[in-house]
Structures are given as C-alpha cells and as structure tokens.
Design an enzyme around this catalytic site. Structure first.
Site, short mmCIF file in Angstrom:
data_model
loop_
_atom_site.label_atom_id
_atom_site.label_comp_id
_atom_site.label_asym_id
_atom_site.label_seq_id
_atom_site.Cartn_x
_atom_site.Cartn_y
_atom_site.Cartn_z
N SER A 29 0.83 -1.21 0.00
CA SER A 29 0.00 0.00 0.00
C SER A 29 0.86 1.26 0.00
O SER A 29 0.61 2.20 -0.75
CB SER A 29 -0.90 0.02 1.24
OG SER A 29 -1.82 -1.04 1.19
N ASP A 327 -7.14 -8.24 4.12
CA ASP A 327 -6.35 -9.09 3.22
C ASP A 327 -5.86 -10.36 3.90
O ASP A 327 -5.26 -11.22 3.25
CB ASP A 327 -5.14 -8.30 2.68
CG ASP A 327 -5.57 -7.23 1.70
OD1 ASP A 327 -6.65 -7.37 1.08
OD2 ASP A 327 -4.84 -6.23 1.55
C1 S3P Z 1 -5.61 -1.35 -0.18
C2 S3P Z 1 -6.89 -1.40 0.28
C3 S3P Z 1 -7.66 -2.63 0.43
C4 S3P Z 1 -6.78 -3.88 0.33
C5 S3P Z 1 -5.77 -3.77 -0.78
C6 S3P Z 1 -4.87 -2.57 -0.55
C7 S3P Z 1 -4.93 -0.05 -0.28
O1 S3P Z 1 -8.62 -2.70 -0.60
O2 S3P Z 1 -7.57 -5.03 0.16
O3 S3P Z 1 -4.98 -4.94 -0.82
O4 S3P Z 1 -3.69 -0.01 -0.44
O5 S3P Z 1 -5.62 0.98 -0.19
P1 S3P Z 1 -10.07 -1.98 -0.45
O6 S3P Z 1 -9.84 -0.54 -0.37
O7 S3P Z 1 -10.84 -2.37 -1.66
O8 S3P Z 1 -10.64 -2.56 0.81
#
Ligand code: S3P
Length: 450
Positions: A29, A327
């Site tokens: 992220s 996740d």
């Molecule tokens: C993420 C947000 C999550 C997560 C993804 C990374 C991010 O998704 O599942 O692996 O970096 O903002 P969502 O925003 O759809 O929940």
C-alpha cells in the site's frame, strides 16, 4: 493462468520446524502511494525499501506514462521526479495495471481532476472487478468514465477540466475508494471532504500530511471525517517503506501451525488500521509476541516472534476489526483449520470483490483438503480439524490471486498430505521472494513440472 505468462503449478509438503528470521518486503500500500504522490510533487522524492512486486512495478510504469521520471537505482532504492499537482500529461497508450486494484483505483483518482484522458486495463482478475465504486464519486468532481458493462475495465477516464470539490461518504469500507477521492481532491479548488463510517488503512492521509498537504481528520457521529484543502504544492520527500504486515502474515501463520517452529519477522508496522490479524491470532491463543517495540516514521513497529501454537482455539472475529485485516482472512482461515472449534468471520462482504472471491476460493479449497467450511454472502466459518489433523492432498485453484495461492501453500506445510495450487505465478505481484524466504526457514515448496 498466471497474470504475466504461463501458469506455475506449485506444491507444498509437511516440513520440519520453521526456524530463523524472515525479512519480508516493503509494504504494498505504501509503495504504490510513494510512487503516485512522488509523481504529484515538484522535485525529487527518494524511496528506500520499495516493494518490487509486479503490482508496484506496474504503478511505476504508469507514473512514467503520465510524465513523471521514475528511476530504479537497485536494491529497493527508487526516485521519482514529479510533475506537480495537476501536472499529469496524457499517456500515449493504454495504462496496464496488471493485477492491481489499488494501482488502478488510486491512479484513476490521481488523474481524475486533470484535463486529460486515459484508458485503463488489467489482467482477467482486474478486468472483472468493480470500478463504479471509484468512478461514481469521481463523477462528482466532473470526471467522466466509460467502461464495459458493470463498470468494468477496460475503461477510459476523462479528467474534469474544471473540477469542483466534493463531500463524499464512502458507502463501503474501502481505503482504495477513500484514497481515490482524496487524490482527486488534490487538484480541485477548495475543500474536499471524505467521510468513512469504518476506519480503513490511513496511509494516504498520513502520507499526504507528510508531503505537506493541509489535511485534518476528526471523529464525528458519522465516522472519520477527512478534510483536504485542494491545490497544495506537495513537497518532495524521502520515504523509507516499512515491511508489509500483510506479507508478514504468511511466515507468522506458517510458524504457528508447523510443529516446533520459532520464526522472527523483524520490523513490521503495527499501525492499528493494519494489525487486526495479529490481535486476532493472539486472542486465539497463538504464541505471537511483539519484541523491540518502537516507533519508525511515526508508525508503531515491532519484531514479531511466532512459535508453534498447538493449543489455539477458534474465536468469533469482531466484525468491527474486518477492515484492519481484510487481506488476511484467507491465511487466517488456514490457521483456523488447526485451531480447536469454530472460527467465525462476519462482516466480510468485501472479500467477495478482491483479486478473487476470496470466501469462495478458500472455502472450495479448504473443503477439498478435508476441512469443514460454511459460508454466506458476508460471513464464513471454519471448523478446526481434531488435533490439527488436516488431511490436505488437494489441488487448489488460485484464481489469479496471490493471497489465495500463498494461503494454500502455507496449509500444505502442516497438512498430512501435500497441497498444490494450479498457479503460483500471481505471488510475484506482492511477495516476489516468498519461495526463497520460506525455503530458508525450512519450508518445502516446489514448482511442479509437467
Ligand atoms: C488497499 C486497500 C484494500 C486492500 C488492498 C490494498 C490499499 O482494498 O484489500 O490490498 O492499499 O488501499 P479496499 O480498499 O478495496 O478494501
């Protein structure tokens, strides 16, 4: 099929104790956001510890296509010379975001308030995922988007030439949606306000503040209210990307279920918006300790020590914790197979729209390996095998989903018979060193030849 190339079938077998230190790669992220925010600054942002997984490499390529100068200096050191807020150039070709929902949704937000058009596409997994959750709020700024039916990629986004600021309540717990709106708000005049009922990972807010944007967060009756003042001049930064708690989850969970294991996973961020899995595992009775707790770059960090935990018990995971471990449910379900009694996971509808339908993918594969799983639209339960006696022996479909592939390979490390996945290729999107890292600890994961 693998996201980039032929499928890579893999098998994992029961192994001796896992021992040693697991240095997991940089946070996915934060890596995406470092490149995107670096591209929206004037000046040179330097990055160390960038995750060099395919998802992030696709974002690096996209930032070049929008005009930023992105350089790989080797060993996780990168630099980005940005074009400034509102300075994106129109890309010549299609922006291929590969497997990455975070990449495509954040980049759509970042370009949505510039007078340019861009066409986005991805692999079969990404092209099946919902994009209206992002393009609906972007339309409030004046952005237009035309994609395939159901708001799916490929999709062309035409940025708003005269964007207006937006006040938006995010209808699903999604950091990607929140972040897309905030990034779009950067080039809108005045104040953009985003409200989220449930707190999701807050890296965008923290990093925007670090890059010099005027941003405030207050708790209100409706939830977290984030106010961002548009059209700032973002200041280039140095970013040291912390190690990814979502990747740490795999060696940690493996150590908990493989007899005799003792694994140290150093330098893991324990930001409360990300650390829900570790809290849950400790509630289940896992021998998981935080050593050398400290603060790095304003974030709580610790070295995680995980030891074999034969006495874990299933619990009801509080739904309010879901966003902080969204996740990690696939690998939690593997641990649950070795815990006594039932683990109940509710309030997890979002799992159905990840890289795959993660409830369905895990339930199908776990059942094939002899584990009892029940599921409904937004919940599932896993009943632990008596005395951790998990049969194993099945070939599981990974559905172009890195976390599904890695979860089943972790299962194989402690099941009675080997567990295979039809394609381990997608692991390279987030954890390219998964195989050597697990092998060094003593795991037996192999690539199968036809
Ligand atoms: C993420 C947000 C999550 C997560 C993804 C990374 C991010 O998704 O599942 O692996 O970096 O903002 P969502 O925003 O759809 O929940």
């Amino acid at each position: 099929m693998s996201s980039h190339g032929a499928p890579i079938p893999m098998t994992s077998r029961a192994c001796g104790p896992l021992k040693g230190e697991a240095q997991v790669p940089g946070d996915k992220s934060i890596s995406h956001r470092s490149l995107i925010l670096g591209a929206m600054c004037i000046g040179e942002t330097t990055i160390t510890g960038l995750l060099e997984g395919q998802d992030v490499l696709d974002t690096a390529r996209a930032m070049r296509a929008f005009g930023a100068e992105v350089t790989d200096h080797g060993g996780g050191r990168w630099s980005v010379i940005g074009v400034g807020v509102g300075g994106f150039a129109e890309p010549d070709g299609v922006i291929d975001c590969g497997n990455s929902g975070t990449g495509v949704r954040l980049i759509m937000g970042a370009m949505a308030t510039s007078p340019i058009a861009a066409t986005f596409s991805g692999d079969a997994s990404l092209n099946g995922r919902p994009m209206a959750r992002v393009t609906d709020p972007l339309a409030l700024f004046g952005t237009q988007a035309v994609g395939r039916t159901g708001g799916r990629l490929p999709m062309t986004v035409v940025g708003a030439a005269d964007p207006v600021p937006v006040r938006y309540t995010v209808p699903v717990p999604s950091a990607q949606v929140k972040s897309a709106v905030l990034l779009a708000g950067l080039n809108a005049p005045g104040q953009t306000v985003v409200i989220e009922a449930e707190a999701t990972r807050d890296h965008t807010e923290r990093m925007l503040a670090g890059f010099g944007a005027e941003i405030s967060v207050v708790e209100t009756a409706e939830g977290r209210e984030i106010k961002l003042t548009g059209q700032p001049e973002l200041q280039a930064q140095h970013i040291d990307v912390p190690r990814d708690p979502s990747s740490a989850a795999f060696p940690v969970c493996a150590a908990l279920i493989v007899p005799g294991s003792d694994v140290l996973v150093p330098g893991i961020g324990l930001n409360p918006t990300r650390a829900g899995l570790f809290t849950t595992l400790r509630e289940m009775g896992a021998d998981l300790t935080y050593e050398n707790e400290r603060e790095e770059g304003g974030e709580p960090v610790a070295d995680l020590r995980a030891r074999f935990s034969p006495d874990m018990k299933g619990i009801e995971v509080p739904p309010a914790r879901a966003a902080s471990m969204i996740d990690e449910y696939p690998v939690l379900s593997v641990v649950a197979a070795f815990a006594a009694g039932q683990t109940v996971m509710r309030g997890v509808k979002e799992l159905r729209v990840k890289e795959s339908d993660r409830i369905d993918a895990m339930a199908t594969g776990l059942r094939a390996n002899g584990i009892t799983v029940e599921d409904g639209p937004d919940w599932w339960t896993v009943t632990g095998a008596v005395h951790g006696n998990v049969a194993g022996g099945a070939v599981c479909a990974s559905h172009l989903d890195h976390r599904i592939a890695m979860s089943f390979l972790i299962l194989g490390m402690a099941a009675n018979a080997p567990v295979s996945v039809d394609d381990g290729g997608p692991i390279a999107t987030s954890f390219p060193i998964f195989e050597p890292l697990m092998a060094k600890l003593g795991a037996q994961v192999s690539r199968d030849t036809a």
